[in-house]
Scaffold this motif. Structure first.
Motif, PDB file in Angstrom:
ATOM      1  N   TRP A 159       0.824  -1.192   0.000  1.00  0.00           N
ATOM      2  CA  TRP A 159       0.000   0.000   0.000  1.00  0.00           C
ATOM      3  C   TRP A 159       0.865   1.250   0.000  1.00  0.00           C
ATOM      4  N   LYS A 160       0.372   2.290  -0.580  1.00  0.00           N
ATOM      5  CA  LYS A 160       1.074   3.568  -0.562  1.00  0.00           C
ATOM      6  C   LYS A 160       0.060   4.678  -0.340  1.00  0.00           C
ATOM      7  N   THR A 161       0.509   5.809   0.154  1.00  0.00           N
ATOM      8  CA  THR A 161      -0.385   6.923   0.412  1.00  0.00           C
ATOM      9  C   THR A 161      -0.886   7.509  -0.908  1.00  0.00           C
ATOM     10  N   PRO A 162      -2.186   7.682  -1.068  1.00  0.00           N
ATOM     11  CA  PRO A 162      -2.704   8.290  -2.298  1.00  0.00           C
ATOM     12  C   PRO A 162      -2.221   9.730  -2.450  1.00  0.00           C
ATOM     13  N   ASP A 163      -2.118  10.146  -3.684  1.00  0.00           N
ATOM     14  CA  ASP A 163      -1.721  11.529  -3.976  1.00  0.00           C
ATOM     15  C   ASP A 163      -2.917  12.467  -3.914  1.00  0.00           C
ATOM     16  N   TYR A 164      -4.124  11.929  -4.199  1.00  0.00           N
ATOM     17  CA  TYR A 164      -5.346  12.732  -4.178  1.00  0.00           C
ATOM     18  C   TYR A 164      -6.436  11.991  -3.406  1.00  0.00           C
ATOM     19  N   GLY A 165      -7.178  12.722  -2.602  1.00  0.00           N
ATOM     20  CA  GLY A 165      -8.345  12.181  -1.926  1.00  0.00           C
ATOM     21  C   GLY A 165      -9.574  12.965  -2.350  1.00  0.00           C
ATOM     22  N   VAL A 166     -10.560  12.279  -2.891  1.00  0.00           N
ATOM     23  CA  VAL A 166     -11.773  12.923  -3.406  1.00  0.00           C
ATOM     24  C   VAL A 166     -12.861  12.891  -2.342  1.00  0.00           C
ATOM     25  N   PHE A 167     -13.490  14.038  -2.112  1.00  0.00           N
ATOM     26  CA  PHE A 167     -14.605  14.152  -1.177  1.00  0.00           C
ATOM     27  C   PHE A 167     -15.707  14.976  -1.830  1.00  0.00           C
ATOM     28  N   SER A 168     -16.907  14.890  -1.249  1.00  0.00           N
ATOM     29  CA  SER A 168     -18.014  15.668  -1.794  1.00  0.00           C
ATOM     30  C   SER A 168     -18.126  17.037  -1.139  1.00  0.00           C
ATOM     31  N   SER A 169     -17.544  17.202   0.056  1.00  0.00           N
ATOM     32  CA  SER A 169     -17.565  18.496   0.749  1.00  0.00           C
ATOM     33  C   SER A 169     -16.627  18.412   1.953  1.00  0.00           C
ATOM     34  N   GLU A 170     -16.318  19.557   2.527  1.00  0.00           N
ATOM     35  CA  GLU A 170     -15.503  19.578   3.730  1.00  0.00           C
ATOM     36  C   GLU A 170     -16.272  18.943   4.897  1.00  0.00           C
TER      37      GLU A 170
END
Length: 378
Positions: free
Chosen positions: A130-141
């Motif tokens: 496993w490696k740390t993702p470069d981007y994390g997608v969310f719908s809102s804060e």
């Protein structure tokens, strides 16, 4: 692999996707981002799907998509060449030692209503796979804060821990799978999807969807939570139809008998292809609830096993604060709420809008476009 990538380079046009790790091959956020890139950016981007399934391989090939078997030479080659690797939830099926130097885009599986599950993955497995993702997608804060509370006591969970890593670039764009609910622009694939036109739904029908989620340690006997005879009677009296779509990993023991008014949707089917056909959603602890909010239609939370469920798995700490609909514990209460809604009562309309506005910064069906632009502009 990072040295290899530095010397050889990765192709910024190539996006590589793979099957969902638990067997639902062509579904969820990855599927819709893949289809968006295939349709909207031909020549500019090159989306490639890698699959274990011979059937899915043939289906996607027939539809004109670029697809290879996951463990083939070409499959491994394109993992080495891809600049972008979008994933849902956990690491999935990729051989992670081939991904060094690629940009990993973590899009998650859904906004949780359940408590965080315990992870049996040990530290050594996480270290090498496993490696740390470069981007994390969310719908809102607000949704990210909801995730933070969900995982506050479960930092051993590899995917979520890394999804919220401080080095991950967070983008608030919304999720690709919700684009399929708001927009009809995504193609269905015969033999894989439930094509809405084949559901035999009349324009006058009230369509009720029942979507029970996974239950660890115990299944769900749908015959016990639905009175078949009274369900049929209610559907006939109200020109209604019931679609039952269990979670793909839910043990349903025996299932309610199908009829002209009751239809069982196969668990491995992607719900988002037909979710917009549903007028009233019945669910329990499933993240499908949040996606359905974008349609602004009534929702009932049917939790006949609430005591056992909270003991075995548990619900999110904010469960009671974020649901926007009545929670009922037996069939009598369920039928009463259904009758009320069918007769025009909608007591939770304002609450649905309030929760939707908290959890979704956007509700326009353009999440895929924003994700691609956000990543390319960083």
């Amino acid at each position: 692999m990072r040295i290899y990538t530095y010397l050889v380079g990765r192709d910024s046009q190539i996006w590589v996707f793979s099957d969902f790790y638990s067997g639902q091959e062509f579904s969820q956020n990855k599927r819709y981002l893949f289809q968006y890139l295939s349709k909207e950016n031909p020549g500019e981007d090159r989306p490639i799907w890698l699959t274990r399934s011979s059937e899915l391989y043939e289906r996607l090939l027939d539809e004109g998509y670029e697809v290879y078997k996951l463990n083939s030479i070409k499959g491994r080659y394109y993992i080495l060449r891809a600049k972008y690797i979008p994933i849902d939830a956990g690491p999935g099926l990729f051989p992670w030692w081939l991904t060094g130097g690629a940009n990993i885009i973590q899009m998650g599986h859904g906004i949780p209503l359940k408590a965080s599950a315990d992870s049996n993955t040990n530290w050594l497995h996480r270290l090498v796979s496993w490696k740390t993702p470069d981007y994390g997608v969310f719908s809102s804060e607000h949704e990210r804060n909801h995730f933070n509370q969900y995982d506050s006591e479960a930092k051993a969970r590899a995917w979520l821990d890394h999804r919220l890593d401080r080095d991950t670039h967070t983008i608030y764009t919304g999720y690709p799978k919700t684009d399929a609910i708001v927009s009809p622009a995504f193609d269905t694939i015969d033999g894989i999807d439930v094509v809405p036109e084949k559901l035999d739904i009349k324009e006058s029908d009230v369509v009720i969807g029942y979507f029970p989620t996974l239950r660890e340690g115990h299944g769900l006997n749908i015959d016990e939570v639905f009175d078949v005879e009274r369900t049929e009677e209610f559907l006939q009296q109200n020109d209604a139809k019931l679609l039952i779509k269990p979670h793909r990993d839910l043990d349903t023991d025996t299932c309610i008998l199908e009829s002209n008014l009751i239809e069982l949707i196969q668990p491995d089917t992607d719900s988002h292809q037909f979710l917009a056909e549903i007028d009233i959603l019945i669910t329990d602890y499933s993240s499908i609830y949040f996606d359905f909010l974008l349609l602004d239609r009534p929702i009932i939370f049917y939790t006949p096993d609430y005591t056992d469920y909270t003991r075995i798995r548990g619900v999110h700490p904010n469960y009671d604060n974020v649901i926007a609909g009545p929670r009922v514990n037996n069939f009598e209460e369920l039928l009463k709420q259904l009758e009320s809604i069918v007769n025009g009562t909608d007591e939770f309309a304002h609450r649905r809008q309030e929760i939707r506005n908290h959890f979704f910064k956007y509700a326009d069906g353009n999440a895929c476009e924003r994700i691609v632009k956000s990543i390319k502009n960083t």
